[in-house]
Design a protein around this motif. Structure first.
Motif, mmCIF file in Angstrom:
data_model
loop_
_atom_site.group_PDB
_atom_site.id
_atom_site.type_symbol
_atom_site.label_atom_id
_atom_site.label_comp_id
_atom_site.label_asym_id
_atom_site.label_seq_id
_atom_site.Cartn_x
_atom_site.Cartn_y
_atom_site.Cartn_z
ATOM 1 N N LEU A 1 0.817 -1.209 0.000
ATOM 2 C CA LEU A 1 0.000 0.000 0.000
ATOM 3 C C LEU A 1 0.855 1.266 0.000
ATOM 4 C CD1 LEU A 1 -2.756 -1.215 2.481
ATOM 5 C CD2 LEU A 1 -2.903 -1.040 -0.007
ATOM 6 N N ALA B 1 2.164 2.023 -3.463
ATOM 7 C CA ALA B 1 1.166 2.561 -4.394
ATOM 8 C C ALA B 1 1.010 4.068 -4.276
ATOM 9 C CB ALA B 1 -0.187 1.885 -4.155
ATOM 10 N N ASP C 1 5.635 -5.865 -8.180
ATOM 11 C CA ASP C 1 4.184 -5.824 -7.959
ATOM 12 C C ASP C 1 3.715 -6.847 -6.934
ATOM 13 O OD1 ASP C 1 1.939 -4.283 -8.531
ATOM 14 O OD2 ASP C 1 1.122 -5.766 -9.920
ATOM 15 N N PRO D 1 -1.224 -6.149 -4.536
ATOM 16 C CA PRO D 1 -2.196 -5.052 -4.517
ATOM 17 C C PRO D 1 -3.548 -5.484 -5.067
ATOM 18 C CG PRO D 1 -0.649 -4.758 -6.312
ATOM 19 C CD PRO D 1 -0.147 -5.926 -5.524
ATOM 20 N N ARG E 1 -6.536 -3.792 -6.980
ATOM 21 C CA ARG E 1 -6.827 -2.567 -7.713
ATOM 22 C C ARG E 1 -8.206 -2.633 -8.350
ATOM 23 N NH1 ARG E 1 -1.386 -3.771 -9.667
ATOM 24 N NH2 ARG E 1 0.132 -2.344 -8.717
ATOM 25 N N THR F 1 -5.096 1.462 -6.332
ATOM 26 C CA THR F 1 -4.906 0.417 -5.322
ATOM 27 C C THR F 1 -5.817 0.712 -4.136
ATOM 28 O OG1 THR F 1 -2.610 0.025 -5.988
ATOM 29 C CG2 THR F 1 -3.256 -0.719 -3.797
ATOM 30 N N ALA G 1 -4.929 -4.531 -0.108
ATOM 31 C CA ALA G 1 -3.937 -5.556 -0.409
ATOM 32 C C ALA G 1 -4.479 -6.900 0.033
ATOM 33 C CB ALA G 1 -2.615 -5.263 0.294
ATOM 34 N N ARG H 1 -10.925 -7.477 -9.516
ATOM 35 C CA ARG H 1 -10.750 -6.130 -10.075
ATOM 36 C C ARG H 1 -12.006 -5.590 -10.756
ATOM 37 N NH1 ARG H 1 -5.376 -4.049 -13.351
ATOM 38 N NH2 ARG H 1 -5.936 -1.838 -13.368
#
Length: 261
Positions: A155, A158, A198, A216, A218, A224, A227, A258
């Motif tokens: 985090l 990001a 990543d 992450p 997203r 983001t 997590a 996502r």
């Protein structure tokens, strides 16, 4: 990831409410029982104000007291229960976390950042001796230091660099174990590595014998929000196996979620 507090005009700020919440937040695992003096120190207010807030919170049922010390009552869970019942993120990720736990026998979490801490907002249970248990003493609402955890580093990585610089400026990073990165320069280097790969694998930085892997989570806009991670012991699974066997599962779970965020 929670948004920073929105600006508010001074005439719209209810200072008493802010102070009352500060007193309520003074209770934690280190200080489960507080008197007026300790609450005042932790909340940054006068002892007289702390005493009034403690008595009011006890009157409302959020605290219990023996007349000298105060401690949280179960009514406080109404606040967290309302969040878990109404927030989209925990409801969306919970089925995925349970599926991953059933497939691997490991414990998975969804975590968001709150300034210098990460907060578990969804958590899977693992099966041991026919019962569901939560590994490593963690539970919904557990708060961990952001700099010493795999999720926290995902985090922090990001954040825009200017925001990260502002967060790090003058900040003391507590040492949790001998392996914890407490130097800002070293942490920046680790965060750059997280950006490039990543994901983050943290070994024994928050607790000896424990390692965690995080990716992450997203939305479709690339922001983001949280997590995803798994936690296990070094004895149970070496770091190389976590990368080879479990990282693809976490990444696939993040891709699956996502479009829903």
């Amino acid at each position: 990831m929670p948004q920073p507090p929105s600006p508010i005009a001074p005439q719209d700020l209810i200072a008493g409410l802010a102070k009352g919440l500060a007193v309520l937040e003074s209770f934690d695992t280190e200080r489960q029982r507080l008197n007026a003096t300790m609450a005042a120190q932790r909340a940054g207010i006068t002892r007289a104000a702390a005493r009034r807030h403690l008595l009011t919170l006890a009157h409302l049922g959020y605290l219990e007291t023996d007349g000298r010390q105060f401690w949280l009552s179960s009514k406080v869970l109404r606040l967290s229960g309302s969040y878990l019942a109404s927030a989209r993120l925990p409801r969306l990720v919970q089925p995925v976390l349970h599926r991953l736990a059933a497939q691997t026998g490991l414990s998975f979490s969804c975590v968001v950042r709150d300034d210098s801490e990460v907060v578990i907002v969804a958590r899977s249970a693992v099966q041991e001796s026919g019962q569901q248990v939560l590994a490593h003493g963690l539970h919904l609402g557990s708060r961990l230091p952001v700099h010493a955890t795999s999720t926290g580093r995902v985090l922090l990585a990001a954040l825009p660099l200017t925001e990260l610089d502002a967060w790090l400026e003058g900040r003391e990073l507590p040492r949790m174990t001998a392996h914890t990165a407490v130097d800002a320069t070293a942490l920046r280097s680790l965060l750059q590595q997280v950006r490039e790969q990543d994901y983050c694998l943290a070994c024994e930085e928050h607790e000896l014998g424990v390692q965690a892997l995080a990716v992450p989570l997203r939305n479709m806009g690339g922001q983001t929000l949280a997590a995803l991670n798994l936690v296990t012991s070094r004895q149970r699974l070496p770091a190389s196996a976590m990368r080879a066997q479990l990282l693809p599962m976490l990444q696939e779970a993040a891709r699956e979620l996502r479009p829903l965020l």
